[in-house]
Write a protein that holds these residues in place. Structure first.
Motif, mmCIF file in Angstrom:
data_model
loop_
_atom_site.group_PDB
_atom_site.id
_atom_site.type_symbol
_atom_site.label_atom_id
_atom_site.label_comp_id
_atom_site.label_asym_id
_atom_site.label_seq_id
_atom_site.Cartn_x
_atom_site.Cartn_y
_atom_site.Cartn_z
ATOM 1 N N MET A 101 0.798 -1.427 -0.138
ATOM 2 C CA MET A 101 -0.200 -0.122 0.067
ATOM 3 C C MET A 101 0.839 1.234 0.358
ATOM 4 N N THR A 102 1.858 1.181 0.656
ATOM 5 C CA THR A 102 2.899 2.569 0.836
ATOM 6 C C THR A 102 3.482 2.637 -0.553
ATOM 7 N N ILE A 103 4.010 1.594 -1.037
ATOM 8 C CA ILE A 103 4.516 1.861 -2.553
ATOM 9 C C ILE A 103 3.505 2.376 -3.597
ATOM 10 N N GLY A 104 2.497 1.530 -3.598
ATOM 11 C CA GLY A 104 1.318 2.007 -4.283
ATOM 12 C C GLY A 104 1.140 3.258 -4.360
ATOM 13 N N LEU A 105 0.891 3.802 -3.032
ATOM 14 C CA LEU A 105 0.250 5.331 -2.585
ATOM 15 C C LEU A 105 1.160 6.265 -3.411
ATOM 16 N N ILE A 109 0.274 8.736 -6.435
ATOM 17 C CA ILE A 109 0.359 10.297 -6.590
ATOM 18 C C ILE A 109 1.431 10.778 -7.320
ATOM 19 N N VAL A 110 2.576 10.315 -7.379
ATOM 20 C CA VAL A 110 3.913 10.888 -8.219
ATOM 21 C C VAL A 110 3.433 10.651 -9.416
ATOM 22 N N CYS A 111 2.808 9.710 -10.068
ATOM 23 C CA CYS A 111 2.442 9.720 -11.566
ATOM 24 C C CYS A 111 1.272 10.282 -11.991
ATOM 25 N N LEU A 112 0.401 10.497 -10.879
ATOM 26 C CA LEU A 112 -0.842 11.241 -11.158
ATOM 27 C C LEU A 112 -0.504 12.626 -11.509
ATOM 28 N N ARG A 243 -1.594 13.754 -15.164
ATOM 29 C CA ARG A 243 -0.671 13.119 -16.212
ATOM 30 C C ARG A 243 -1.155 12.090 -16.919
ATOM 31 N N GLY A 244 -0.712 12.048 -18.420
ATOM 32 C CA GLY A 244 -1.380 11.017 -19.115
ATOM 33 C C GLY A 244 -0.206 10.323 -19.842
ATOM 34 N N GLY A 250 2.257 4.098 -14.515
ATOM 35 C CA GLY A 250 2.505 3.892 -13.148
ATOM 36 C C GLY A 250 1.050 4.489 -12.214
ATOM 37 N N THR A 251 0.324 5.120 -12.684
ATOM 38 C CA THR A 251 -0.912 5.354 -11.972
ATOM 39 C C THR A 251 -1.852 4.340 -11.594
ATOM 40 N N VAL A 252 -2.012 3.210 -12.742
ATOM 41 C CA VAL A 252 -2.639 2.246 -12.649
ATOM 42 C C VAL A 252 -1.933 0.913 -11.758
ATOM 43 N N SER A 253 -0.711 1.080 -11.788
ATOM 44 C CA SER A 253 0.168 0.291 -11.248
ATOM 45 C C SER A 253 0.010 0.546 -9.725
ATOM 46 N N GLY A 254 0.051 1.708 -9.239
ATOM 47 C CA GLY A 254 -0.141 2.164 -7.924
ATOM 48 C C GLY A 254 -1.389 1.829 -7.445
ATOM 49 N N ALA A 255 -2.497 1.963 -8.242
ATOM 50 C CA ALA A 255 -3.891 1.964 -7.611
ATOM 51 C C ALA A 255 -3.870 0.288 -7.502
ATOM 52 N N VAL A 256 -3.446 -0.555 -8.294
ATOM 53 C CA VAL A 256 -3.452 -2.005 -8.312
ATOM 54 C C VAL A 256 -2.842 -2.392 -6.776
ATOM 55 N N LEU A 257 -1.473 -1.723 -6.499
ATOM 56 C CA LEU A 257 -1.052 -2.206 -5.437
ATOM 57 C C LEU A 257 -1.621 -1.776 -4.124
ATOM 58 N N ILE A 258 -2.483 -0.787 -4.120
ATOM 59 C CA ILE A 258 -3.097 -0.302 -3.267
ATOM 60 C C ILE A 258 -4.400 -1.056 -3.034
ATOM 61 N N GLY A 259 -5.014 -1.295 -4.141
ATOM 62 C CA GLY A 259 -6.136 -2.380 -4.046
ATOM 63 C C GLY A 259 -5.762 -3.705 -3.499
ATOM 64 N N VAL A 260 -4.513 -4.155 -3.894
ATOM 65 C CA VAL A 260 -4.329 -5.630 -3.221
ATOM 66 C C VAL A 260 -3.919 -5.554 -1.930
ATOM 67 N N GLY A 261 -3.058 -4.385 -1.507
ATOM 68 C CA GLY A 261 -2.741 -4.398 -0.169
ATOM 69 C C GLY A 261 -4.228 -3.888 0.626
#
Length: 282
Positions: A101-105, A109-112, A243-244, A250-261
């Motif tokens: 969750m920490t890595i994903g967050l 935020i950085v990529c968004l 950002r697009g 990176g944004t989607v990957s972060g969201a997935v990590l947050i969801g899994v965590g």
């Protein structure tokens, strides 16, 4: 982050106070009256209020798309605080989920990297459409939850409560933007009074979600719906630009990590204040 920490403290206190409430009291004043007689629950309410103040200050000086996702840190904070309250050590899986969750967050935020946008530039029609759509989602989830039972009720009420808190964040951001016109701007802003109505309603739905079923059912919807609704408001209604291109990966990957965590931590007995004697010795 302070708001997330205070919300976590409130969550631990309220779960401890509400763990004995029976399902037949759901959606009743008897449940609230019973909880009001418990000092632990009242301390939890005070923590929620303090967390809301911290969140309101953050929303007044920052983007809703930046601020609201940070609140998912409430879940790892809850695990840490629950481990102290119930005097047990988190398991390896809980540490792994917290790391995800920490890595994903951070990645999210950085990529968004949202910028621009303002609640003050939103037209009356846009407000009406946004409120109608969000209200319809919250009402549908709440009504379906009321007609259900067990884990299904918990999941639906978690979504309803998360939707309400996401909407509250958007309204709070608008009220905070009005503060640039001075305290009078806040007092004359209709969004301020909308928060007074919607926030307690969301809290009521939260209480019902917490005692309706397992946290595995209620927590993911509660934790994830809140920032998703706020982000949609920030980008679609307030006009914040994200950002697009390749940054979306990176944004989607972060969201997935947050969801899994989130799903992993929702399975933790610590969130319910439970741990078997064998687990407590680990």
């Amino acid at each position: 982050m302070l708001a997330a920490l205070l919300n976590a403290a409130a969550s631990v206190l309220q779960r401890r106070a509400g763990s004995d409430e029976s399902d037949d009291r759901a959606f009743s004043l008897r449940m609230l009256l019973s909880l009001l007689r418990r000092p632990v629950w009242l301390c939890g309410v005070l923590a929620i209020f303090a967390g809301f103040v911290a969140q309101a200050v953050a929303l007044a000086v920052g983007s809703v798309v930046t601020v609201q996702p940070v609140l998912v840190a409430e879940l790892p904070f809850t695990i840490m605080l629950a481990s102290v309250v119930f005097r047990v050590r988190p398991r390896r899986s809980e540490w792994v989920a917290t790391a995800l969750m920490t890595i994903g967050l951070v990645l999210f935020i950085v990529c968004l990297a949202p910028e621009g946008g303002s609640p003050l530039d939103v037209s009356a029609l846009e407000w009406v459409i946004g409120l109608a759509a969000t209200g319809a989602l919250e009402a549908t989830a709440a009504l379906l939850g009321h007609a259900s039972s067990g884990h299904r009720r918990a999941a639906l009420l978690g979504i309803a409560a998360g939707t309400g808190f996401g909407l509250t964040a958007a309204l709070t951001a608008a009220a905070g933007a009005a503060y640039h016109q001075g305290p009078v701007g806040v007092l004359t802003s209709w969004q301020t009074y909308a928060v007074v109505v919607i926030a307690p309603l969301s809290l009521f739905l939260l209480q019902n979600a917490l005692q309706a079923g397992s946290l595995v059912a209620s927590q993911p919807g509660l934790t994830l719906t809140n920032p998703v609704v706020a982000i949609i408001w920030g980008i679609v209604v307030f006009g914040e630009r994200a950002r697009g291109g390749g940054w979306l990966v990176g944004t989607v990957s972060g969201a997935v990590l947050i969801g899994v965590g989130t799903v992993m931590l929702a399975r933790s007995p610590l969130l319910a204040g439970e741990r078997t004697d064998a687990e407590a010795t680990l």
